[in-house]
Design an enzyme around this catalytic site. Structure first.
Site, PDB file in Angstrom:
ATOM      1  CE1 TYR A  40     -12.087 -40.070 -25.171  1.00 46.25           C
ATOM      2  CE2 TYR A  40     -10.888 -38.544 -23.767  1.00 46.25           C
ATOM      3  CZ  TYR A  40     -11.223 -38.996 -25.024  1.00 46.25           C
ATOM      4  OH  TYR A  40     -10.700 -38.381 -26.127  1.00 46.25           O
TER       5      TYR A  40
ATOM      6  CG  LEU B 230       3.539 -40.491 -26.454  1.00 40.07           C
ATOM      7  CD1 LEU B 230       3.409 -40.805 -24.965  1.00 40.07           C
ATOM      8  CD2 LEU B 230       5.005 -40.301 -26.831  1.00 40.07           C
ATOM      9  CB  ALA B 231       2.331 -43.828 -32.421  1.00 46.23           C
TER      10      ALA B 231
ATOM     11  N   GLY C 189       1.266 -45.657 -27.799  1.00 43.12           N
ATOM     12  CA  GLY C 189       2.319 -46.292 -27.005  1.00 43.12           C
ATOM     13  C   GLY C 189       3.508 -46.759 -27.803  1.00 43.12           C
TER      14      GLY C 189
ATOM     15  CG  LEU D 292       6.119 -42.770 -31.599  1.00 38.20           C
ATOM     16  CD1 LEU D 292       5.343 -41.546 -32.042  1.00 38.20           C
ATOM     17  CD2 LEU D 292       7.495 -42.799 -32.262  1.00 38.20           C
ATOM     18  CB  THR D 293       6.474 -45.554 -24.843  1.00 36.39           C
ATOM     19  OG1 THR D 293       6.022 -46.884 -25.161  1.00 36.39           O
ATOM     20  CG2 THR D 293       5.287 -44.623 -24.707  1.00 36.39           C
ATOM     21  N   GLY D 294       8.609 -46.848 -27.125  1.00 41.61           N
ATOM     22  CA  GLY D 294       9.680 -47.814 -27.318  1.00 41.61           C
ATOM     23  C   GLY D 294       9.514 -49.102 -26.545  1.00 41.61           C
ATOM     24  CE  LYS D 295       3.337 -49.303 -23.947  1.00 41.37           C
ATOM     25  NZ  LYS D 295       2.438 -48.920 -22.833  1.00 41.37           N
TER      26      LYS D 295
END
Length: 283
Positions: free
Chosen positions: A27, A175-176, A178, A180-183
């Site tokens: 990373y 959170l897939a 991002g 699943l953050t709904g953004k």
């Protein structure tokens, strides 16, 4: 990435009660381990730090996977230096290289464990068959796989063995990426250097289907008095007693938001509702 903000986010996680920090030498090509060591200065031995080895890189050759025993040993030594530790609590083999038998790789990690350089052995992104083979060589404490309300294939394949052999299943991608953050909306565009631009779930009909499911999950979360991301993280934790949910965070606010998944549980009916929304029946 804003390095100062990242340091604050890691420190905020620690101060918020997080005791498990997951990274890998690949990373940022070493940068993540160095940053984690700086952020946790003075408290590195008070938490569980997990890192991974098996991805190599050079300027001339680029990046490739190598889980040979010789390389894993050298990678661990380098990771310990970056993390400023003489012992890492959990060390993963990052992914298969298609060449080295898992038994050889795990055997080397068992020798490193006996030498006191690692506390526990983990494997990441391996199959159930590989896990069974690894368990014949040494105790495996954790298996890291992609797992979220949409992506459950690996979990489904591994859950019986993990439960029976007392192996913690550590979920990355909870959170897939991002989603699943709904953004995101249907108009979302991803740059070519964003890995999501190459993922089929962020394109076309599948992207639209998942966005519609996220909208329904948002309504469910609102009725529950939480954020959709918190609902998604809680789902991982409640899906089985042997799961652990990872989340990434770039800011203190994201850490605070994600930690809202703690201290409560989904009911059986709510778990069924999530399955119905995603169209994936519980097994």
């Amino acid at each position: 990435m804003d390095e100062t903000e990242s340091l604050r986010a890691i420190r905020a996680a620690y101060e918020g009660g997080v005791t498990f920090f997951d990274t890998a030498d690949a990373y940022g090509l070493g940068k993540s381990e160095e940053l984690l060591a700086r952020a946790l200065e003075g408290c590195r031995k008070k938490v569980v730090i997990a890192t991974k080895g098996g991805v190599r890189w050079t300027k001339e050759r680029g990046i490739w996977v190598d889980i040979s025993p010789t390389y894993l040993r050298s990678a661990l030594e380098t990771s310990l230096a970056r993390l400023k530790l003489d012992h890492v609590p959990l060390y993963y083999i990052h992914k298969p290289d298609g060449i080295t038998p898992i038994e050889d790789s795990v055997g080397e990690l068992e020798r490193l464990r006996e030498e006191g350089k690692i506390g526990a052995i983990g494997i990441s992104n391996f199959s159930c068959e590989d896990l069974e083979a690894a368990l014949k060589v040494a105790p495996i404490s954790a298996v890291q796989v992609k797992m979220n309300v949409f992506d459950r294939k690996a979990f489904t394949e591994l859950q019986e063995t993990c439960s029976r052999r007392n192996v913690t299943l550590v979920a990355w991608g909870a959170l897939a990426d991002g989603l699943l953050t709904g953004k995101f909306t249907a108009a979302a565009q991803f740059a070519t250097d964003d890995h999501r631009s190459r993922m089929p779930e962020f394109r076309g009909a599948e992207f639209e289907r998942r966005l519609q499911a996220v909208a329904r999950l948002k309504d469910m979360a609102q009725a529950r008095g939480c954020r959709v991301g918190q609902l998604a993280l809680r789902w991982v934790l409640d899906r089985a007693p042997f799961t652990c949910s990872l989340f990434g965070a770039k800011t203190e606010q994201q850490v605070s938001d994600n930690l809202g998944c703690d201290g409560w549980n989904l009911t059986g009916d709510e778990l069924d509702m999530i399955d119905a929304i995603t169209g994936i029946p519980r097994r």
